[in-house]
Design a protein around this motif. Structure first.
Motif, PDB file in Angstrom:
ATOM      1  N   GLU A 233     -72.295 -16.251 -80.352  1.00 37.44           N
ATOM      2  CA  GLU A 233     -72.407 -17.683 -80.642  1.00 37.44           C
ATOM      3  C   GLU A 233     -73.445 -18.322 -79.722  1.00 37.44           C
ATOM      4  OE1 GLU A 233     -67.882 -18.601 -82.346  1.00 37.44           O
ATOM      5  OE2 GLU A 233     -68.376 -19.031 -80.235  1.00 37.44           O
ATOM      6  N   TRP A 234     -73.480 -17.874 -78.466  1.00 32.46           N
ATOM      7  CA  TRP A 234     -74.491 -18.394 -77.532  1.00 32.46           C
ATOM      8  C   TRP A 234     -75.905 -18.034 -77.994  1.00 32.46           C
ATOM      9  CZ3 TRP A 234     -78.618 -16.890 -74.695  1.00 32.46           C
ATOM     10  CH2 TRP A 234     -79.082 -17.773 -73.717  1.00 32.46           C
ATOM     11  N   LEU A 235     -76.087 -16.782 -78.387  1.00 32.05           N
ATOM     12  CA  LEU A 235     -77.397 -16.350 -78.875  1.00 32.05           C
ATOM     13  C   LEU A 235     -77.840 -17.175 -80.081  1.00 32.05           C
ATOM     14  CD1 LEU A 235     -77.296 -12.437 -78.697  1.00 32.05           C
ATOM     15  CD2 LEU A 235     -78.976 -13.932 -77.619  1.00 32.05           C
ATOM     16  N   GLN A 236     -76.909 -17.355 -81.022  1.00 30.28           N
ATOM     17  CA  GLN A 236     -77.216 -18.104 -82.237  1.00 30.28           C
ATOM     18  C   GLN A 236     -77.638 -19.532 -81.912  1.00 30.28           C
ATOM     19  OE1 GLN A 236     -73.818 -19.288 -84.599  1.00 30.28           O
ATOM     20  NE2 GLN A 236     -74.880 -18.702 -86.496  1.00 30.28           N
ATOM     21  N   LYS A 237     -76.891 -20.182 -81.044  1.00 34.38           N
ATOM     22  CA  LYS A 237     -77.110 -21.596 -80.741  1.00 34.38           C
ATOM     23  C   LYS A 237     -78.306 -21.817 -79.824  1.00 34.38           C
ATOM     24  CE  LYS A 237     -74.842 -25.535 -78.485  1.00 34.38           C
ATOM     25  NZ  LYS A 237     -73.601 -26.006 -77.796  1.00 34.38           N
ATOM     26  N   ASN A 238     -78.460 -20.975 -78.795  1.00 31.64           N
ATOM     27  CA  ASN A 238     -79.405 -21.266 -77.722  1.00 31.64           C
ATOM     28  C   ASN A 238     -80.754 -20.561 -77.826  1.00 31.64           C
ATOM     29  OD1 ASN A 238     -77.779 -22.948 -75.592  1.00 31.64           O
ATOM     30  ND2 ASN A 238     -76.399 -21.323 -76.280  1.00 31.64           N
ATOM     31  N   ALA A 241     -81.458 -20.477 -83.099  1.00 22.29           N
ATOM     32  CA  ALA A 241     -81.545 -21.788 -83.765  1.00 22.29           C
ATOM     33  C   ALA A 241     -82.671 -22.651 -83.204  1.00 22.29           C
ATOM     34  CB  ALA A 241     -80.208 -22.515 -83.641  1.00 22.29           C
ATOM     35  N   LYS A 242     -83.046 -22.411 -81.964  1.00 22.23           N
ATOM     36  CA  LYS A 242     -84.106 -23.207 -81.332  1.00 22.23           C
ATOM     37  C   LYS A 242     -85.490 -22.579 -81.489  1.00 22.23           C
ATOM     38  CE  LYS A 242     -81.027 -25.399 -77.984  1.00 22.23           C
ATOM     39  NZ  LYS A 242     -80.702 -25.616 -76.554  1.00 22.23           N
ATOM     40  N   GLY A 243     -85.560 -21.518 -82.297  1.00 22.33           N
ATOM     41  CA  GLY A 243     -86.860 -20.900 -82.572  1.00 22.33           C
ATOM     42  C   GLY A 243     -87.465 -20.162 -81.402  1.00 22.33           C
ATOM     43  N   LEU A 244     -86.632 -19.690 -80.486  1.00 23.13           N
ATOM     44  CA  LEU A 244     -87.148 -19.038 -79.280  1.00 23.13           C
ATOM     45  C   LEU A 244     -87.258 -17.518 -79.409  1.00 23.13           C
ATOM     46  CD1 LEU A 244     -85.219 -21.153 -76.604  1.00 23.13           C
ATOM     47  CD2 LEU A 244     -87.541 -21.482 -77.489  1.00 23.13           C
ATOM     48  N   THR A 245     -86.870 -16.977 -80.595  1.00 20.81           N
ATOM     49  CA  THR A 245     -87.002 -15.538 -80.825  1.00 20.81           C
ATOM     50  C   THR A 245     -88.187 -15.218 -81.728  1.00 20.81           C
ATOM     51  OG1 THR A 245     -85.439 -15.643 -82.675  1.00 20.81           O
ATOM     52  CG2 THR A 245     -84.535 -15.131 -80.496  1.00 20.81           C
ATOM     53  N   GLY A 246     -88.936 -16.248 -82.117  1.00 19.24           N
ATOM     54  CA  GLY A 246     -90.156 -16.020 -82.880  1.00 19.24           C
ATOM     55  C   GLY A 246     -89.950 -15.487 -84.274  1.00 19.24           C
ATOM     56  N   GLY A 247     -88.812 -15.750 -84.868  1.00 20.23           N
ATOM     57  CA  GLY A 247     -88.557 -15.265 -86.218  1.00 20.23           C
ATOM     58  C   GLY A 247     -87.125 -14.808 -86.371  1.00 20.23           C
ATOM     59  N   MET A 393     -75.254  -6.851 -87.766  1.00 22.29           N
ATOM     60  CA  MET A 393     -75.317  -7.730 -86.596  1.00 22.29           C
ATOM     61  C   MET A 393     -76.472  -8.722 -86.645  1.00 22.29           C
ATOM     62  SD  MET A 393     -72.744  -7.664 -84.728  1.00 22.29           S
ATOM     63  CE  MET A 393     -73.447  -8.842 -83.579  1.00 22.29           C
ATOM     64  N   GLY A 394     -77.575  -8.355 -87.267  1.00 24.85           N
ATOM     65  CA  GLY A 394     -78.700  -9.271 -87.323  1.00 24.85           C
ATOM     66  C   GLY A 394     -78.349 -10.580 -88.011  1.00 24.85           C
ATOM     67  N   ALA A 395     -77.591 -10.471 -89.091  1.00 23.46           N
ATOM     68  CA  ALA A 395     -77.217 -11.672 -89.849  1.00 23.46           C
ATOM     69  C   ALA A 395     -76.267 -12.568 -89.071  1.00 23.46           C
ATOM     70  CB  ALA A 395     -76.575 -11.271 -91.175  1.00 23.46           C
ATOM     71  N   ALA A 396     -75.549 -12.006 -88.111  1.00 29.15           N
ATOM     72  CA  ALA A 396     -74.541 -12.776 -87.379  1.00 29.15           C
ATOM     73  C   ALA A 396     -75.150 -13.923 -86.594  1.00 29.15           C
ATOM     74  CB  ALA A 396     -73.765 -11.859 -86.429  1.00 29.15           C
ATOM     75  N   VAL A 397     -76.392 -13.756 -86.126  1.00 30.40           N
ATOM     76  CA  VAL A 397     -76.982 -14.784 -85.259  1.00 30.40           C
ATOM     77  C   VAL A 397     -77.946 -15.705 -85.995  1.00 30.40           C
ATOM     78  CG1 VAL A 397     -76.713 -13.370 -83.184  1.00 30.40           C
ATOM     79  CG2 VAL A 397     -78.856 -13.255 -84.493  1.00 30.40           C
ATOM     80  N   GLU A 398     -78.116 -15.518 -87.288  1.00 29.48           N
ATOM     81  CA  GLU A 398     -78.974 -16.415 -88.049  1.00 29.48           C
ATOM     82  C   GLU A 398     -78.370 -17.820 -88.048  1.00 29.48           C
ATOM     83  OE1 GLU A 398     -79.331 -14.419 -91.781  1.00 29.48           O
ATOM     84  OE2 GLU A 398     -81.022 -13.197 -91.110  1.00 29.48           O
TER      85      GLU A 398
END
Length: 424
Positions: A233-238, A241-247, A393-398
């Motif tokens: 949930e932290w990864l998804q939100k922080n 969702a904030k576009g910090l993974t470049g895609g 797992m990839g879909a979990a953090v979208e």
């Protein structure tokens, strides 16, 4: 060898003892033995294929043991596990296999236990955490072969341009640094490879940072634990969702992330020692640091090792033992590790590497090895769970993903597989 001969004699296996003695002799004869080894290729081109390593090693061994020949076939990681599986199913198991997993073969009673193969000094020389990871039902069957740990890599030039003066120590630091990198035009501030190539690795690293993991102390899967749910949930939100993974992380494979780092387009990512060579080849000025966690350094880093195993079917236990004692000599372990940018799996070779400044860039990885946490490779259900992690797992953090639901689904798959494996 005396210990091995005595144990054979005590069992009354006179014919086997005769074969063993002949195999250890100084010349050819009726007792000559050819051992078949199927091994994985750690090279990235024909020039540095593992075939060269094995050719040199077996040539030296055969000079010292004229009664034993070693026939080695090297296959890519894409093919090697399936190749061994097919050989075993066909009733033509190799004497030795150096591949990715041992537990299925151990569970079916097809492998020699390590204590039946190695001399006492050789077996005792394995790094303890690696030796423990090679046990099935508390009996060692898998011999570690080539290891690595994970650290966070960061691009020093990009950090300096963004005004970042030190590497991140916590997840909050990662998020803050990633935003600064994004603000300064970095294409992929934090590479999060949750694509199908090696999702199970990236997943475990983040779980460890959040105080969780794949299993508990008795080996039960804990995929949907509160700590793991909170982590994703932290990864998804922080980050995502904030576009910090470049895609979309679900579409980024490890190879893509590593290439992006070598191309100077990635600010940070979790990586293993081979990334150093890749980055240096492109002139990237990088640093590494211990994996950050939710409130400080992660409780452990992830460790990975591949496995050597010996099959009972060919019946060459004594000769296999002699060869393995040679394979795991300090000189040969160090040569393999240094050639392929991996960590030694024995204490003696690790100590020599730590004392040698030529390997200084590996020292941080090596210092972590004793306390590293490994995949639950002793569980016969792990291949299925790993495959499921790669798929989901990839879909979990979208942005519209549901980490709790995804982890619960994988947990249900794992529990069902465990129940089936135990006959429940």
């Amino acid at each position: 060898m005396q210990r091995r001969y005595l144990s054979l004699a005590a069992a009354g296996l006179a014919t086997v003892m005769t074969l063993t003695l002949t195999g250890c002799g100084s010349g050819p004869g009726d007792g000559d033995v050819t051992l078949k080894l199927v091994a994985a290729d750690y090279g990235d081109s024909a020039a540095n294929s593992s075939q060269h390593y094995w050719d040199d090693l077996t040539r030296e061994f055969e000079k010292k043991h004229p009664g034993i020949k070693i026939d080695v076939d090297v296959y890519s990681w894409t093919d090697v596990d399936k190749k061994v599986e097919d050989m075993v199913k066909a009733g033509k198991a190799p004497d030795l296999a150096q591949i990715g997993a041992y537990a299925d073969y151990a569970a079916r009673g097809q492998l020699y236990s390590v204590d039946k193969l190695l001399s006492i000094p050789t077996e005792a020389d394995f790094t303890q955490s690696l030796a423990d990871a090679g046990e099935y039902q508390r009996v060692p069957y898998g011999m570690p072969f080539g290891a690595s740990t994970r650290r966070l890599f960061y691009n020093k030039k990009l950090f300096a341009q963004a005004g970042i003066t030190s590497p991140p120590k916590t997840w909050d630091d990662i998020a803050q640094d990633a935003k600064l990198l994004k603000d300064h035009g970095v294409k992929m501030p934090f590479a999060l490879p949750l694509g199908p190539e090696e999702t199970q690795a990236e997943t475990l690293m983040w779980m460890l940072g959040g105080g969780g993991g794949y299993t508990d102390s008795i080996g039960k899967y804990t995929l949907d634990s509160p700590q793991n749910v909170k982590t994703f949930e932290w990864l998804q939100k922080n980050l995502v969702a904030k576009g910090l993974t470049g895609g979309d992380p679900a579409k980024v494979n490890r190879a893509d992330a590593f290439q992006g780092f070598a191309d100077g387009e990635v600010g940070m990512l979790n990586g293993h020692p081979t990334l150093m060579k890749q980055a240096e080849a492109k002139g990237v000025d990088y640093g590494t640091t211990a994996l950050p966690g939710s409130n400080g350094k992660a409780k452990a880093t992830m460790g990975v090792t591949d496995w050597m195993m010996a099959f009972k079917q060919p019946g060459h236990r004594a000769q296999v033992g002699q060869f393995l004692d040679f394979v795991y000599s300090k000189k040969n372990v160090l040569k393999f590790s240094s050639t392929y940018g991996l960590l030694p799996v024995t204490v003696s070779a690790s100590q020599e590497m730590m004392a040698d400044d030529r390997y200084s860039k590996l020292h941080g990885f090596l210092e972590q090895l004793a306390g590293a946490e490994f995949y639950p490779a002793d569980k016969t259900t792990w291949p299925l769970v790993s495959k499921t992690l790669k798929a989901k797992m990839g879909a979990a953090v979208e942005p519209d993903g549901n980490p709790s639901a995804v982890l619960s689904t994988i947990q249900n798959t794992a529990d069902a597989a465990d129940n089936a494996a135990s006959g429940e």
